[in-house]
Structures are given as structure tokens and as C-alpha cells.
Design a protein around this motif. Structure first.
Motif, short mmCIF file in Angstrom:
data_model
loop_
_atom_site.label_atom_id
_atom_site.label_comp_id
_atom_site.label_asym_id
_atom_site.label_seq_id
_atom_site.Cartn_x
_atom_site.Cartn_y
_atom_site.Cartn_z
N ASP A 230 0.84 -1.19 0.00
CA ASP A 230 0.00 0.00 0.00
C ASP A 230 0.88 1.25 0.00
OD1 ASP A 230 -1.81 2.03 0.40
OD2 ASP A 230 -2.43 1.40 2.41
N LEU A 231 0.84 2.02 -1.09
CA LEU A 231 1.68 3.20 -1.22
C LEU A 231 1.00 4.48 -0.73
CD1 LEU A 231 3.27 2.57 -4.75
CD2 LEU A 231 4.19 1.99 -2.50
N THR A 232 -0.20 4.37 -0.18
CA THR A 232 -0.91 5.54 0.30
C THR A 232 -0.12 6.27 1.38
OG1 THR A 232 -3.02 4.38 -0.05
CG2 THR A 232 -3.08 6.38 1.30
N ARG A 233 -0.01 7.59 1.25
CA ARG A 233 0.62 8.41 2.28
C ARG A 233 -0.47 8.79 3.28
NH1 ARG A 233 5.38 9.52 4.90
NH2 ARG A 233 5.54 11.72 5.45
N HIS A 234 -0.72 7.92 4.24
CA HIS A 234 -1.86 8.10 5.14
C HIS A 234 -1.77 9.39 5.94
CE1 HIS A 234 -3.72 4.14 4.45
NE2 HIS A 234 -2.47 3.70 4.29
N ALA A 235 -0.55 9.80 6.30
CA ALA A 235 -0.39 11.01 7.09
C ALA A 235 -0.79 12.27 6.33
CB ALA A 235 1.06 11.13 7.55
N ALA A 236 -0.87 12.18 5.01
CA ALA A 236 -1.21 13.35 4.19
C ALA A 236 -2.69 13.39 3.81
CB ALA A 236 -0.36 13.37 2.91
N LEU A 237 -3.48 12.39 4.20
CA LEU A 237 -4.88 12.34 3.79
C LEU A 237 -5.67 13.54 4.29
CD1 LEU A 237 -5.72 8.53 4.22
CD2 LEU A 237 -5.50 9.80 2.08
N GLU A 238 -5.49 13.91 5.55
CA GLU A 238 -6.27 15.02 6.12
C GLU A 238 -5.94 16.33 5.42
OE1 GLU A 238 -7.15 17.19 10.44
OE2 GLU A 238 -6.01 15.32 10.34
N ALA A 239 -4.65 16.60 5.24
CA ALA A 239 -4.25 17.85 4.57
C ALA A 239 -4.74 17.88 3.13
CB ALA A 239 -2.73 17.99 4.62
N ALA A 240 -4.65 16.76 2.43
CA ALA A 240 -5.11 16.71 1.04
C ALA A 240 -6.62 16.88 0.95
CB ALA A 240 -4.68 15.39 0.40
N SER A 241 -7.35 16.34 1.92
CA SER A 241 -8.81 16.48 1.91
C SER A 241 -9.21 17.93 2.08
CB SER A 241 -9.42 15.63 3.04
OG SER A 241 -9.20 14.26 2.81
N GLY A 242 -8.53 18.63 2.98
CA GLY A 242 -8.82 20.06 3.17
C GLY A 242 -8.50 20.86 1.93
N TRP A 243 -7.42 20.52 1.27
CA TRP A 243 -7.01 21.23 0.04
C TRP A 243 -8.03 21.00 -1.07
CZ3 TRP A 243 -4.79 18.46 -4.33
CH2 TRP A 243 -4.38 19.30 -5.37
N VAL A 244 -8.45 19.76 -1.28
CA VAL A 244 -9.40 19.44 -2.34
C VAL A 244 -10.75 20.10 -2.08
CG1 VAL A 244 -10.77 17.53 -3.32
CG2 VAL A 244 -8.29 17.29 -3.05
N ALA A 245 -11.13 20.20 -0.81
CA ALA A 245 -12.43 20.81 -0.48
C ALA A 245 -12.50 22.25 -0.95
CB ALA A 245 -12.67 20.73 1.03
N GLY A 246 -11.37 22.93 -1.07
CA GLY A 246 -11.36 24.33 -1.51
C GLY A 246 -11.24 24.51 -3.00
N LEU A 247 -11.20 23.42 -3.77
CA LEU A 247 -11.07 23.53 -5.21
C LEU A 247 -12.43 23.36 -5.90
CD1 LEU A 247 -7.89 21.28 -5.71
CD2 LEU A 247 -8.00 23.77 -5.49
#
Length: 250
Positions: A230-247
Motif C-alpha cells: 500500500d503506497l498511500t501516504r496516510h499522514a497526508a490524507l487530512e491535509a489533502a482532503s482540506g485542500w481538495v475541499a477548496g477547489l
């Protein structure tokens, strides 16, 4: 124990020949390996051409990548499923960022992806070519594999110093280190005057301190690095979710 062996150096490479002989002392070994050197093939699968497997003593050679070999072996080529996949013994290190490109690591990953425990074993060449040491280390690890309790999507990436077996300083569980940026391509000309390029050497060690695979091998110890599929960067999920929500797409 039924053991499937593959590599990325080709079925005639000294590392896989030595490994097969060593592991035959503890189980039934089957080789399914590329017909030629496929170093750097990573996890590539052949999808636009048929794949041919040719019978040899002890297994098959395949006109494909290391991942093709293991995939083919586990999804129809072999009549009985093996218990474990071992890739190696690779002629050269697979330390730090090397694992991104490594066909040896990819062969082990394919075995794990298809449900089997898997090891990738590499000899960190230093001129001596102690492939027998790498093969004996693989046997030691397989002997103890039943007692290992790690997540099911994990492979073990093993790097062995190029030393006689009795000169090894032990085993160490490590994390992947990191290299500097790769050196530039080498520009040249073919006989017809056309420009060609050779991929340059890997970059020197950057993150290579205590706890890394680089450091363990430099101290004469075998590096054992658990790696996940599993190559998912789990620690970055929250930050990426917040970023996507603003797009906005529209």
C-alpha cells in the motif's frame, strides 16, 4: 515447503543459481525467472504481447519482466501454488530509493500482492561476489518466517554485505534510506551519428544514518526492511482532503 524463486538478473545469473541450490536443502524449489537481465524493470507487466515460458531443469525462463514471471507462475503456469516467493540473490544493492526501480523487489511485491509471503534478497556488491552468503541469509530468514507477525501486505527487502557468511555482524531491521538526485544522463552518438543517451548512475547516499539500510550494510550487518504494498501516504490524507475541499471543477 514449496519455494518459488525469481530475479531480475536472468535465469542463468550466479545469484539465482546459488540461491536455488541453497534453498533446495529445505524444500521444493521452482525457478521462474527472466530469460535475460531485466534490471530496473520495476513492477511492469507485459500487456501488449504474449508471454512465452520455456521449460528448463528446475523451472522455466520467461521472455518478460520479473513481475511477469511471478504473475505467470502464480496465476496458471504452475500446477501447485508455492508457499513463499524469494527474489534474488540480486547482483547489487537495493537500498533506499533503489526499490522504486528494482525488478527484484517488484518480483517479491507481486508474490505478496497475490497472497504469498515474499522476500527480496540483494548482495551489496563490493568486488568479492559472495552470492553464497546472500543465499545462506535467505535460508536463515525462511527458517524463521513462520514466527514472523507482520501485516499481510508486507514484504521483506533484504540487503546483504558482500562478505563471507562468518564475517557478517548480524541482522538489523531498518528503514529505507535516501539518495541524492541521480546523476545526469550520458549523451553519446550511435554509429550513424544519431544522439543516444545512457541513464546515469544512481545518486550518492544522503539519508544514510543509524537506523537506515545504508548504515546497517556499511557496518557489516544484514539489513532487513519491511515494506508495504500500500503506497498511500496516510499522514497526508487530512491535509489533502482540506485542500481538495477548496477547489472547484466548475
Amino acid at each position: 515447503m514449496k519455494i518459488l524463486i525469481s530475479n531480475d538478473d536472468g535465469y542463468r545469473a550466479p545469484g539465482i543459481v546459488t540461491l536455488a541450490a541453497e534453498l533446495a536443502t529445505m524444500g521444493e524449489v521452482t525457478i521462474v525467472a527472466p530469460e535475460r537481465n531485466r534490471s530496473g524493470a520495476s513492477n511492469s507487466l507485459t500487456l501488449d504481447n504474449p508471454i512465452r515460458a520455456t521449460r528448463i531443469e528446475g523451472g522455466y525462463f520467461v521472455d518478460g519482466t520479473p513481475t511477469d514471471c511471478v504473475h505467470l507462475a502464480l496465476t496458471g503456469l504452475l500446477t501447485e501454488e508455492p508457499d513463499v516467493v524469494v527474489a534474488g540473490v540480486n547482483a547489487g544493492a537495493n537500498l533506499g530509493d533503489d526499490v522504486i526501480y528494482s525488478g527484484t523487489v517488484a518480483a517479491a511485491m507481486e508474490g505478496r500482492f497475490l497472497g504469498l509471503p515474499a522476500l527480496a534478497v540483494s548482495l551489496v556488491l563490493d568486488g568479492a561476489r559472495n552470492f553464497a552468503t546472500g543465499a545462506r541469509v535467505a535460508r536463515v530468514l525462511l527458517d524463521g518466517l513462520a514466527g514472523l507477525r507482520i501485516p499481510a501486505d508486507t514484504i521483506l527487502n533484504v540487503n546483504v554485505p558482500d562478505l563471507p557468511f562468518d564475517d557478517l555482524e548480524g541482522l538489523e531491521v531498518t528503514r529505507l534510506g535516501h539518495r541524492h538526485k541521480a546523476e545526469g544522463v550520458v549523451r553519446s552518438k550511435d554509429p550513424r551519428g544519431r544522439t543516444i543517451f545512457w541513464v546515469g548512475p544512481a545518486g550518492p547516499e544522503e539519508d544514510a544514518g543509524p537506523g537506515t539500510d545504508f548504515f546497517a550494510v556499511a557496518q557489516g550487518r544484514v539489513s532487513v526492511t519491511p515494506m508495504q504494498v500500500d503506497l498511500t501516504r496516510h499522514a497526508a490524507l487530512e491535509a489533502a482532503s482540506g485542500w481538495v475541499a477548496g477547489l472547484q471543477l466548475r
